[in-house]
Design an enzyme around this catalytic site. Structure first.
Site, PDB file in Angstrom:
ATOM      1  N   LYS A  62      -0.034  45.086   9.383  1.00 50.01           N
ATOM      2  CA  LYS A  62       1.389  45.228   9.068  1.00 50.01           C
ATOM      3  C   LYS A  62       1.580  44.494   7.748  1.00 50.01           C
ATOM      4  CE  LYS A  62       5.311  44.040   8.777  1.00 50.01           C
ATOM      5  NZ  LYS A  62       5.990  44.093   7.451  1.00 50.01           N
ATOM      6  N   GLY A  93       6.127  32.494  11.048  1.00 49.69           N
ATOM      7  CA  GLY A  93       4.941  32.112  11.831  1.00 49.69           C
ATOM      8  C   GLY A  93       5.327  31.590  13.208  1.00 49.69           C
ATOM      9  N   GLU A 143      -1.499  31.056   8.521  1.00 53.60           N
ATOM     10  CA  GLU A 143      -1.600  30.572   7.130  1.00 53.60           C
ATOM     11  C   GLU A 143      -0.179  30.563   6.595  1.00 53.60           C
ATOM     12  OE1 GLU A 143      -4.452  29.562   5.889  1.00 53.60           O
ATOM     13  OE2 GLU A 143      -5.702  30.318   7.512  1.00 53.60           O
ATOM     14  N   CYS A 164       1.306  30.232  -2.322  1.00 54.38           N
ATOM     15  CA  CYS A 164       1.389  29.244  -1.239  1.00 54.38           C
ATOM     16  C   CYS A 164       0.739  27.926  -1.622  1.00 54.38           C
ATOM     17  CB  CYS A 164       0.739  29.794   0.016  1.00 54.38           C
ATOM     18  SG  CYS A 164      -0.957  30.332  -0.262  1.00 54.38           S
ATOM     19  N   GLU A 177       9.876  24.457  -0.197  1.00 51.42           N
ATOM     20  CA  GLU A 177       9.019  25.396  -0.933  1.00 51.42           C
ATOM     21  C   GLU A 177       9.930  26.320  -1.740  1.00 51.42           C
ATOM     22  OE1 GLU A 177       7.031  28.563   1.308  1.00 51.42           O
ATOM     23  OE2 GLU A 177       5.199  28.111   0.222  1.00 51.42           O
TER      24      GLU A 177
HETATM   25  P1  NAD Z   1       7.525  36.228   5.536  1.00 52.38           P
HETATM   26  O1  NAD Z   1       7.253  35.231   6.597  1.00 52.38           O
HETATM   27  O2  NAD Z   1       8.927  36.584   5.242  1.00 52.38           O
HETATM   28  O3  NAD Z   1       6.791  37.613   5.871  1.00 52.38           O
HETATM   29  C1  NAD Z   1       5.398  37.673   6.121  1.00 52.38           C
HETATM   30  C2  NAD Z   1       5.100  38.921   6.926  1.00 52.38           C
HETATM   31  O4  NAD Z   1       5.670  38.775   8.234  1.00 52.38           O
HETATM   32  C3  NAD Z   1       5.700  40.200   6.340  1.00 52.38           C
HETATM   33  O5  NAD Z   1       4.790  41.274   6.498  1.00 52.38           O
HETATM   34  C4  NAD Z   1       6.937  40.409   7.222  1.00 52.38           C
HETATM   35  O6  NAD Z   1       7.346  41.749   7.285  1.00 52.38           O
HETATM   36  C5  NAD Z   1       6.401  39.937   8.559  1.00 52.38           C
HETATM   37  N1  NAD Z   1       7.436  39.580   9.542  1.00 52.38           N
HETATM   38  C6  NAD Z   1       8.720  39.210   9.310  1.00 52.38           C
HETATM   39  N2  NAD Z   1       9.355  38.987  10.485  1.00 52.38           N
HETATM   40  C7  NAD Z   1       8.442  39.199  11.471  1.00 52.38           C
HETATM   41  C8  NAD Z   1       8.502  39.121  12.899  1.00 52.38           C
HETATM   42  N3  NAD Z   1       9.607  38.766  13.546  1.00 52.38           N
HETATM   43  N4  NAD Z   1       7.372  39.398  13.581  1.00 52.38           N
HETATM   44  C9  NAD Z   1       6.238  39.739  12.954  1.00 52.38           C
HETATM   45  N5  NAD Z   1       6.129  39.852  11.606  1.00 52.38           N
HETATM   46  C10 NAD Z   1       7.227  39.577  10.875  1.00 52.38           C
HETATM   47  O7  NAD Z   1       6.778  35.689   4.230  1.00 52.38           O
HETATM   48  P2  NAD Z   1       6.821  36.312   2.767  1.00 52.38           P
HETATM   49  O8  NAD Z   1       8.165  36.045   2.182  1.00 52.38           O
HETATM   50  O9  NAD Z   1       6.301  37.708   2.789  1.00 52.38           O
HETATM   51  O10 NAD Z   1       5.713  35.412   2.018  1.00 52.38           O
HETATM   52  C11 NAD Z   1       5.979  34.176   1.466  1.00 52.38           C
HETATM   53  C12 NAD Z   1       5.550  33.059   2.389  1.00 52.38           C
HETATM   54  O11 NAD Z   1       4.172  33.218   2.724  1.00 52.38           O
HETATM   55  C13 NAD Z   1       5.637  31.685   1.738  1.00 52.38           C
HETATM   56  O12 NAD Z   1       6.155  30.756   2.650  1.00 52.38           O
HETATM   57  C14 NAD Z   1       4.188  31.359   1.417  1.00 52.38           C
HETATM   58  O13 NAD Z   1       3.894  29.987   1.300  1.00 52.38           O
HETATM   59  C15 NAD Z   1       3.480  31.985   2.547  1.00 52.38           C
HETATM   60  N6  NAD Z   1       2.079  32.235   2.192  1.00 52.38           N
HETATM   61  C16 NAD Z   1       1.111  31.468   2.781  1.00 52.38           C
HETATM   62  C17 NAD Z   1      -0.225  31.658   2.423  1.00 52.38           C
HETATM   63  C18 NAD Z   1      -1.345  30.831   3.023  1.00 52.38           C
HETATM   64  O14 NAD Z   1      -2.499  31.212   2.858  1.00 52.38           O
HETATM   65  N7  NAD Z   1      -1.051  29.732   3.709  1.00 52.38           N
HETATM   66  C19 NAD Z   1      -0.541  32.624   1.469  1.00 52.38           C
HETATM   67  C20 NAD Z   1       0.484  33.373   0.898  1.00 52.38           C
HETATM   68  C21 NAD Z   1       1.800  33.177   1.279  1.00 52.38           C
END
Ligand code: NAD
Length: 488
Positions: free
Chosen positions: A176, A234, A251, A285, A383
């Site tokens: 997804k 998460g 992550e 991140c 962040e």
């Molecule tokens: P997000 O949490 O908004 O979305 C991540 C994914 O989760 C997307 O595909 C989204 O559609 C999905 N999602 C949203 N709601 C959900 C639900 N209820 N159930 C299941 N899936 C759902 O994050 P984002 O805005 O896409 O990315 C930015 C964030 O990601 C930042 O906080 C960044 O630090 C983090 N990030 C972490 C790493 C790492 O390796 N630790 C790497 C890259 C980004």
């Protein structure tokens, strides 16, 4: 230019079903560049069923490591052959500068080749020290059907920090991707099929996280969820997958410290300060967004960082000399600017930037540097995920350890010093999954990434990342006559 349009990729083909779409407009120009099928829970059910059938009855988990490695190497070749197309998709959908998108796709090829080598080495352990009549085998097996949920900032790279490792282990996969940037996930799935990876092994369902993401994490056909995204999402994923008692790997977000001691190579550290916060538009991140500089060198160091930041080129991500592209969407763009406002209101000293690039159609924010940031300020804690650097000065090693660890996150930290004692002491005292010394946002497929505290748990990449997609089955064998336990 016509927009790319994708339907779900299930069982080795685009399903072509009539559906509604999520439109993706370029964050740099506002022009529509792609449309992704807006999935429903039933679409996710079909994808999980395909992956389940491919795992339970298909050839992939039964193949030898050698056969899986051969297909993964062919897959790497095809990704390499489609390099320019994948780079273009990443630039259009994310708004990241083209030179960084090239780095991402080059990284993808390396990740697949490394994972192929792991397919050949998958093994368990044998215990022969349990007594003359006893032997135990810890048999390493694929964990099963895995659900992968990915963010928008490195759509291809983060996806491929997971996919080839899962495939090398013999798992089957449902992806997804982020609803903003699903194009490369679809292209990479189609290339897997072209490389000979069997139908149903790699499926992609696009759409909203709250709909198809949720349907994936709650699906009883899934054995493991590997999630990359924000800490808040998460937490939801953990709660939802707990209903089926499914293992997760997280992550999550970060607020990393980039620490410069007075004895560092200061030229390298200035460049590292820029890389730490402006790489990938600051939408990273592992950004070193909190810069700590030892007081004795701080005035001159911060002046150089601010001067070089002011010269960075912000704009068209397709220009070869662009340093900072467009923020992912208008909402995020406004959020970054709101953090800037909060910093000014809370008394941080703005050295450069602090505003949008005007006039412009896209979501462009100038490289921004704040000095005299204190731990109580919002920009120290949260962040931002944009090109905004906060600078805090320190006197002693113990003081900066306290400041760096003063965070709900624990993803990565960076140290600049020529003194090995300082580097090793800091590495032991910093609370994070990664510490890097005299370099920043560096990596290799062999090196696992993980977080502590609010940055998550579980490993990505490396041998440890591969083993996340496996489980051990203990086989205990008794040979020869066995003494009775009960006399009756
Ligand atoms: P997000 O949490 O908004 O979305 C991540 C994914 O989760 C997307 O595909 C989204 O559609 C999905 N999602 C949203 N709601 C959900 C639900 N209820 N159930 C299941 N899936 C759902 O994050 P984002 O805005 O896409 O990315 C930015 C964030 O990601 C930042 O906080 C960044 O630090 C983090 N990030 C972490 C790493 C790492 O390796 N630790 C790497 C890259 C980004």
């Amino acid at each position: 230019m016509s927009a790319r349009q994708y339907t779900h990729y299930i069982d080795g083909r685009f399903d072509g079903k009539e559906t509604s779409y999520v439109d993706r407009n370029s964050p740099a120009t506002g022009e529509m560049v792609a449309r992704f099928a807006s999935g429903e829970p039933a679409d996710m059910d079909r994808a999980v069923a395909a992956a389940r059938a491919a795992f339970d009855n298909g050839p992939w988990p039964q193949m030898s490591g050698m056969e899986r490695a051969a297909m993964l190497n062919k897959y790497a070749d095809l990704v390499h052959d489609n390099f320019d197309k994948l780079v273009r998709i990443e630039v259009e959908e994310v708004g990241k500068p083209i030179r960084f998108a090239r780095g991402d796709i080059g990284g993808v090829v390396g990740l697949i080749r490394y994972a192929a080598s792991l397919a050949m080495q998958m093994s368990g352990t044998t215990y022969t020290n349990l007594g003359a009549q006893k032997t135990a085998l810890l048999m390493r097996e694929p964990i099963g059907v895995v659900g992968l949920i990915t963010p928008w900032n490195f759509p291809a790279l983060i996806l491929m920090q997971k996919v080839p490792f899962a495939l090398a282990a013999g798992c089957t996969v449902v992806v997804k991707p982020s609803e903003f940037t699903s194009g490369s996930a679809f292209e990479l799935a189609a290339l897997a099929t072209a490389a000979g990876i069997p139908e149903g092994v790699l499926n992609v369902v696009s759409g909203k996280g709250s709909v198809v993401g949720k349907a994936l994490t709650q699906n009883p056909g899934i054995d493991f969820i590997s999630f990359t995204g924000s800490t808040r999402t998460g937490q939801t994923v953990i709660e939802d997958s707990a209903k089926n008692v499914v293992k997760t790997s997280m992550e999550l977000g970060g607020k990393s410290a980039n620490i410069v001691f007075a004895d560092a190579d200061l030229d390298a550290a200035v460049d590292g300060a820029l890389m730490g916060v402006f790489f990938n538009n600051g939408e990273c991140c592992v950004s070193g967004s909190r810069l700590f500089v030892q007081s004795s060198v701080a005035d001159e160091f911060v002046k150089r960082v601010a001067e070089r930041s002011a010269r960075l080129k912000v704009g068209n991500p397709f220009d070869e000399d662009t340093d900072i592209g467009a923020m992912i969407d208008e909402k995020h763009f406004s959020k970054v600017l709101a953090f800037v406002k909060s910093a000014v209101a809370e008394g941080a000293q703005l050295l450069t930037g602090g505003h949008a690039v005007e006039p412009s159609q896209g979501n462009f924010v100038q490289a921004t540097v704040f000095d005299r940031v204190t731990p109580s300020m919002t920009i120290f804690k949260e962040e931002i995920f944009g090109p905004v650097l906060s600078v805090t000065r320190f006197e002693t090693l113990d003081e900066v350890v306290g400041l760096a660890n003063d965070s709900v996150y624990g993803l990565s930290n960076y140290v600049w010093s020529k003194n090995i004692d300082t580097v090793m002491t800091m590495a032991k005292k910093l609370k994070s999954g990664w510490v890097q010394a005299n370099t920043i946002i560096d990596g290799a497929p062999q090196l696992p990434l993980t977080g502590v505290k609010g940055s998550g748990f579980g490993y990505e990449m490396g041998q440890a990342g591969f083993e996340e997609f496996t489980q051990l089955k203990t086989l205990f064998i008794h040979t020869g006559p066995r003494q009775p336990v009960f006399s009756q």
